[in-house]
Write an enzyme that holds these catalytic residues in place. Sequence first.
Site, PDB file in Angstrom:
ATOM      1  N   ALA A   6       1.864  42.837 -42.294  1.00 42.79           N
ATOM      2  CA  ALA A   6       2.979  43.625 -41.519  1.00 42.79           C
ATOM      3  C   ALA A   6       2.776  44.097 -40.116  1.00 42.79           C
ATOM      4  O   ALA A   6       1.432  44.323 -39.720  1.00 42.79           O
ATOM      5  CB  ALA A   6       3.587  45.062 -42.172  1.00 42.79           C
ATOM      6  N   PRO A   7       3.478  43.765 -39.272  1.00 38.12           N
ATOM      7  CA  PRO A   7       5.051  43.602 -39.554  1.00 38.12           C
ATOM      8  C   PRO A   7       5.384  42.266 -39.795  1.00 38.12           C
ATOM      9  O   PRO A   7       6.476  42.162 -39.896  1.00 38.12           O
ATOM     10  CB  PRO A   7       5.706  44.316 -38.307  1.00 38.12           C
ATOM     11  CG  PRO A   7       4.587  43.898 -37.171  1.00 38.12           C
ATOM     12  CD  PRO A   7       3.435  44.333 -37.652  1.00 38.12           C
ATOM     13  N   CYS A  49      -7.552  44.003 -32.570  1.00 36.86           N
ATOM     14  CA  CYS A  49      -6.868  44.260 -31.232  1.00 36.86           C
ATOM     15  C   CYS A  49      -7.877  45.501 -30.695  1.00 36.86           C
ATOM     16  O   CYS A  49      -7.485  46.339 -29.874  1.00 36.86           O
ATOM     17  CB  CYS A  49      -5.599  44.805 -31.283  1.00 36.86           C
ATOM     18  SG  CYS A  49      -5.242  46.154 -32.567  1.00 36.86           S
TER      19      CYS A  49
END
Length: 469
Positions: free
Chosen positions: A227-228, A350
């Site tokens: 997800a997303p 990230c």
Amino acid sequence: MSVYKEASWFLTSNGKEGSLQHRIFNAARSKKIKTDPKHVYALVSSTLKYKPFILEIIKKSKLLKEEKMLKEDMALLLVHDLLFSKSGRIQMGKTPIKDAVLRHKTRLMAELTKLKLKHKVKDLEEIIDEDDTPVRWFRVNTLKANVDDVLEQLDLQATSTIDKIKPGKIYHDKYIPNLFGVSPKERITQSKAYENGEIIIQDRASCFPAHILNPQEGDVVIDSCAAPGNKTTHLAAHVGYKGAITAFERDTRRGNILKMMVEKAGASEIVRVNVGDFTGSNPLDYTDVTGLVVDPSCSGSGIFGRAHEEENPEESYNDERLQKLSSFQFSIVKHALGFPGAKKVVYSTCSIHAQENERVVCDLLNDTLVKKAGWRVANRSRVIPMWPRRGLVEEFQGFPNPEQLSGGCVRALPKVDGGIGFFAVLFERDIDENTVDETTEDQENNEVVSEHESDDDDEEVYEEWNGFD
């Protein structure tokens, strides 16, 4: 009343307490706030988003001068809900503070109208550069459209550079196929191509994992933290309608978002959404899987401007916190490396921290079972070779050929490289029948560390940013 009082505690920060999300959920876990932390986070982040406009409205309306009982933080929150929330209501019963704001409702709304006229917009959100994004990236979804048709529909003029890209211009990325960059002021989300799922807004670095894995048409792959869904649908574009993807998402709400994204992208026939914990899966049930993408929860320190968090994200996480995250990341990647038919596994975050990136790679390379299974870091030639920013070579000192290992990793710096901060590495191995048999035997005889080994730690880790799309 309590939601506004508790929210006011988080409107300012000394920059050393971590991200806004971390601070609020930490306070909820320690019982310092009683309100639903999701509600507090939504209110604070939205108020900070509109803060410059709210302050100007408060000043022009002379609200604080005429209502001495109101403090600035409380006024910010109440005026936000009155003027910028969907309900247009202050969420509290009849109180002197609420009455103090409502007495000026007409004047406050008039100042809001003046601001819109001043900036020539219908909604102030149109001029909010919330995350100071240098480029707005989008990917043409080849499951629904071809590139030429989309570009003709958008009717933008090609440019050869992404530096200070202007409205009306479009840049064709040289690293990721079918990826384009436009000015953040370009209203790309109002196009029919976006509404129809023919283009997908996705940061360039977020496109790295699927491109690096590079599954072929008809391949069977797993997206372990899906997800997303942008990485999932990118993988789907690679494998096509002859391939198959199992997309894991342990949270039910996020799982529903994933399903909607998959459907909008036209990938429902390719992607099977598994609302469950990837580390609880049995690799022996997926012997046909040849590749996996693992983009687990991380500090999110490469994400800039989201919810107006601190300007120095590298200071937001201490060593203890990063160690907890990296331990979780190690366990989930190790689980992925235990799939008997897997030839390639991409690990990405990230994050800008070596603890979550190169050091996790080092720990995996030193693991007995990982070494026995034949896994290695792929050469640079297989990991976006022309991308200039690679892994930190100093983190691989002590290994043979540290330059080769760092070259097999890619890094992106926030803003500097045209988007979010990111890290990705490709693990690969040569596989034959003996390799599959040995991996299968190891799976039967060894229990891989589970994400849920410690329930308390797991819940804390899971509240953090769950990857980026």
